[in-house]
Design an enzyme around this catalytic site. Structure first.
Site, PDB file in Angstrom:
ATOM      1  N   ILE A  18     -33.279 -53.400 -10.689  1.00  0.00           N
ATOM      2  CA  ILE A  18     -33.058 -52.410  -9.625  1.00  0.00           C
ATOM      3  C   ILE A  18     -33.682 -51.059  -9.999  1.00  0.00           C
ATOM      4  O   ILE A  18     -34.282 -50.393  -9.150  1.00  0.00           O
ATOM      5  CB  ILE A  18     -31.535 -52.266  -9.362  1.00  0.00           C
ATOM      6  CG1 ILE A  18     -30.981 -53.561  -8.741  1.00  0.00           C
ATOM      7  CG2 ILE A  18     -31.245 -51.062  -8.470  1.00  0.00           C
ATOM      8  CD1 ILE A  18     -29.462 -53.637  -8.709  1.00  0.00           C
ATOM      9  N   SER A 132     -21.028 -51.124  -7.674  1.00  0.00           N
ATOM     10  CA  SER A 132     -21.139 -52.585  -7.546  1.00  0.00           C
ATOM     11  C   SER A 132     -20.137 -53.092  -6.503  1.00  0.00           C
ATOM     12  O   SER A 132     -19.151 -52.410  -6.196  1.00  0.00           O
ATOM     13  CB  SER A 132     -20.831 -53.252  -8.892  1.00  0.00           C
ATOM     14  OG  SER A 132     -20.680 -54.647  -8.749  1.00  0.00           O
ATOM     15  N   TYR A 145     -16.013 -55.183 -16.669  1.00  0.00           N
ATOM     16  CA  TYR A 145     -17.149 -54.709 -15.864  1.00  0.00           C
ATOM     17  C   TYR A 145     -16.650 -54.089 -14.559  1.00  0.00           C
ATOM     18  O   TYR A 145     -17.085 -53.006 -14.151  1.00  0.00           O
ATOM     19  CB  TYR A 145     -18.095 -55.882 -15.594  1.00  0.00           C
ATOM     20  CG  TYR A 145     -19.282 -55.534 -14.728  1.00  0.00           C
ATOM     21  CD1 TYR A 145     -20.224 -54.601 -15.149  1.00  0.00           C
ATOM     22  CD2 TYR A 145     -19.461 -56.138 -13.482  1.00  0.00           C
ATOM     23  CE1 TYR A 145     -21.315 -54.283 -14.346  1.00  0.00           C
ATOM     24  CE2 TYR A 145     -20.549 -55.828 -12.680  1.00  0.00           C
ATOM     25  CZ  TYR A 145     -21.472 -54.893 -13.116  1.00  0.00           C
ATOM     26  OH  TYR A 145     -22.548 -54.573 -12.321  1.00  0.00           O
ATOM     27  N   LYS A 149     -17.048 -50.244 -13.082  1.00  0.00           N
ATOM     28  CA  LYS A 149     -17.711 -49.921 -11.812  1.00  0.00           C
ATOM     29  C   LYS A 149     -16.727 -49.283 -10.824  1.00  0.00           C
ATOM     30  O   LYS A 149     -17.132 -48.503  -9.951  1.00  0.00           O
ATOM     31  CB  LYS A 149     -18.358 -51.176 -11.218  1.00  0.00           C
ATOM     32  CG  LYS A 149     -19.581 -51.643 -12.017  1.00  0.00           C
ATOM     33  CD  LYS A 149     -20.702 -50.610 -12.008  1.00  0.00           C
ATOM     34  CE  LYS A 149     -21.955 -51.070 -12.715  1.00  0.00           C
ATOM     35  NZ  LYS A 149     -23.048 -50.095 -12.650  1.00  0.00           N
ATOM     36  N   THR A 177     -24.730 -59.487  -5.234  1.00  0.00           N
ATOM     37  CA  THR A 177     -25.446 -60.219  -6.296  1.00  0.00           C
ATOM     38  C   THR A 177     -26.941 -60.132  -6.015  1.00  0.00           C
ATOM     39  O   THR A 177     -27.412 -60.625  -4.986  1.00  0.00           O
ATOM     40  CB  THR A 177     -24.993 -61.689  -6.346  1.00  0.00           C
ATOM     41  OG1 THR A 177     -23.564 -61.711  -6.415  1.00  0.00           O
ATOM     42  CG2 THR A 177     -25.575 -62.392  -7.560  1.00  0.00           C
TER      43      THR A 177
HETATM   44  P1  NAD Z   1     -31.333 -55.331 -15.479  1.00  0.00           P
HETATM   45  O1  NAD Z   1     -30.710 -55.891 -16.715  1.00  0.00           O
HETATM   46  O2  NAD Z   1     -32.492 -56.008 -14.870  1.00  0.00           O
HETATM   47  O3  NAD Z   1     -31.721 -53.808 -15.739  1.00  0.00           O
HETATM   48  C1  NAD Z   1     -30.839 -52.947 -16.397  1.00  0.00           C
HETATM   49  C2  NAD Z   1     -31.656 -51.878 -17.107  1.00  0.00           C
HETATM   50  O4  NAD Z   1     -30.719 -50.992 -17.757  1.00  0.00           O
HETATM   51  C3  NAD Z   1     -32.556 -52.465 -18.212  1.00  0.00           C
HETATM   52  O5  NAD Z   1     -33.858 -51.951 -18.086  1.00  0.00           O
HETATM   53  C4  NAD Z   1     -31.901 -52.001 -19.499  1.00  0.00           C
HETATM   54  O6  NAD Z   1     -32.823 -51.747 -20.565  1.00  0.00           O
HETATM   55  C5  NAD Z   1     -31.219 -50.717 -19.040  1.00  0.00           C
HETATM   56  N1  NAD Z   1     -30.151 -50.326 -19.946  1.00  0.00           N
HETATM   57  C6  NAD Z   1     -29.207 -51.120 -20.527  1.00  0.00           C
HETATM   58  N2  NAD Z   1     -28.471 -50.413 -21.398  1.00  0.00           N
HETATM   59  C7  NAD Z   1     -28.959 -49.145 -21.361  1.00  0.00           C
HETATM   60  C8  NAD Z   1     -28.653 -47.953 -22.052  1.00  0.00           C
HETATM   61  N3  NAD Z   1     -27.682 -47.911 -22.973  1.00  0.00           N
HETATM   62  N4  NAD Z   1     -29.348 -46.828 -21.751  1.00  0.00           N
HETATM   63  C9  NAD Z   1     -30.338 -46.846 -20.823  1.00  0.00           C
HETATM   64  N5  NAD Z   1     -30.701 -47.958 -20.160  1.00  0.00           N
HETATM   65  C10 NAD Z   1     -30.021 -49.083 -20.429  1.00  0.00           C
HETATM   66  O7  NAD Z   1     -30.112 -55.214 -14.446  1.00  0.00           O
HETATM   67  P2  NAD Z   1     -30.044 -54.829 -12.885  1.00  0.00           P
HETATM   68  O8  NAD Z   1     -29.518 -56.021 -12.198  1.00  0.00           O
HETATM   69  O9  NAD Z   1     -31.279 -54.187 -12.435  1.00  0.00           O
HETATM   70  O10 NAD Z   1     -28.842 -53.771 -12.960  1.00  0.00           O
HETATM   71  C11 NAD Z   1     -29.045 -52.386 -12.722  1.00  0.00           C
HETATM   72  C12 NAD Z   1     -27.728 -51.778 -12.281  1.00  0.00           C
HETATM   73  O11 NAD Z   1     -27.269 -52.451 -11.116  1.00  0.00           O
HETATM   74  C13 NAD Z   1     -26.597 -51.887 -13.297  1.00  0.00           C
HETATM   75  O12 NAD Z   1     -25.853 -50.678 -13.297  1.00  0.00           O
HETATM   76  C14 NAD Z   1     -25.732 -53.015 -12.763  1.00  0.00           C
HETATM   77  O13 NAD Z   1     -24.389 -52.883 -13.142  1.00  0.00           O
HETATM   78  C15 NAD Z   1     -25.920 -52.804 -11.276  1.00  0.00           C
HETATM   79  N6  NAD Z   1     -25.636 -53.970 -10.455  1.00  0.00           N
HETATM   80  C16 NAD Z   1     -26.400 -55.101 -10.556  1.00  0.00           C
HETATM   81  C17 NAD Z   1     -26.088 -56.202  -9.753  1.00  0.00           C
HETATM   82  C18 NAD Z   1     -26.880 -57.482  -9.804  1.00  0.00           C
HETATM   83  O14 NAD Z   1     -26.420 -58.471  -9.199  1.00  0.00           O
HETATM   84  N7  NAD Z   1     -28.036 -57.518 -10.443  1.00  0.00           N
HETATM   85  C19 NAD Z   1     -25.011 -56.123  -8.858  1.00  0.00           C
HETATM   86  C20 NAD Z   1     -24.270 -54.951  -8.791  1.00  0.00           C
HETATM   87  C21 NAD Z   1     -24.597 -53.866  -9.586  1.00  0.00           C
END
Ligand code: NAD
Length: 252
Positions: A18, A132, A145, A149, A177
């Protein structure tokens, strides 16, 4: 359309999923992006990669200062970095709770503290946090988690109240998701990844997972002056999951 031209944005977790899609959307719409991540994307026109772990106090200060120097100010902060945790309250050790909250909640606090002095000098200041579906909806095995959130949602409301006097808008997106590398990793860890993916799809009323780009566009809207009257809001982008259920999965 999204009115991002010339806006200077800092995006955390911009190396993947994202966050990366958000950085690319912002640049496509004319913004200037500082892409913060422990593994940031490669530099390209409009995107400056900055190595930053949001759990590192000094590292956050240095990264925000570098972003402000690079683009001569900051208009938008996207607090997107996050990590997951699987389990019930009985499963996760307290250290795991600390690790998750350190990234998902305290990381946003550190980033916001560092960026607010810059945002106060912006003509179009905005903060967008990635919350989330689990901020609102109880899903099994998401105690730690989900609590983190839920805290992001409450932090969004509190910051919106505190920052309104400075005209800084604070909102969050609540993705369902979303088909990012994160979900890919979850599925790869399953005994039967194809069956696990089918179960995930079955709990989506709209009949499919979301895409990173769909979340990125919502973040871009909340960040843009087009949303100038929007603050303290949570935008649900979850295929309907928070609002209704389809018994037995998707009805088609
Ligand atoms: P992803 O794992 O593809 O990307 C997450 C990014 O965060 C990675 O580039 C990682 O290096 C970075 N990251 C992790 N720990 C870190 C830290 N300590 N400092 C800086 N950066 C850090 O995941 P995503 O699905 O793109 O998730 C992004 C956000 O969206 C998150 O906050 C997640 O909770 C939220 N989210 C995702 C979903 C889903 O279904 N994918 C749903 C709801 C919320």
């Amino acid at each position: 359309m999204l009115q991002l031209k010339g806006l200077r944005a800092v995006i955390t977790g911009a190396g993947s999923g994202i966050g990366l899609a958000t950085a690319e959307t912002f640049v496509r719409e004319g913004a200037l992006v500082a892409a913060l991540d422990p593994k940031p994307p490669t530099a390209r026109p409009g995107i400056v990669p900055i190595v930053c772990d949001v759990t590192d106090d000094a590292g956050v200060e240095a990264a925000v200062a570098a972003a402000a120097r690079e683009w001569d100010g900051i208009d938008v902060l996207v607090n997107n970095a996050g990590i997951g945790a699987d389990g019930t309250v009985e499963d996760n050790e307290i250290d795991e709770w600390r690790r998750v909250f350190d990234v998902n909640v305290f990381g946003m606090v550190r980033m916001s503290k560092a960026c607010l002095p810059h945002l106060r000098r912006s003509p179009h200041p905005a903060v967008v946090n990635t919350a989330s579906i689990v901020s609102w909806t109880g899903l099994p095995r998401r105690a730690c988690y989900g609590a983190s959130k839920g805290a992001v949602y409450a932090l969004t409301l509190a910051m919106a109240a505190d920052c309104a006097g400075d005209r800084i808008r604070v909102n969050c997106v609540c993705p369902g998701t979303v088909d990012t590398p994160w979900v890919g990793r979850l599925l790869d860890a399953a005994d039967d990844p194809a069956a696990a993916r089918a179960r995930l799809v079955a709990r989506q009323p709209i009949g499919r997972l979301g895409t990173a780009e769909e979340i990125a566009v919502a973040i871009a809207y909340l960040a843009s002056p087009a949303a100038g009257y929007v603050t303290g809001s949570a935008l649900q982008i979850d295929g309907g999951t928070h609002g209704f259920q389809v018994p037995g999965g998707v009805a088609r």
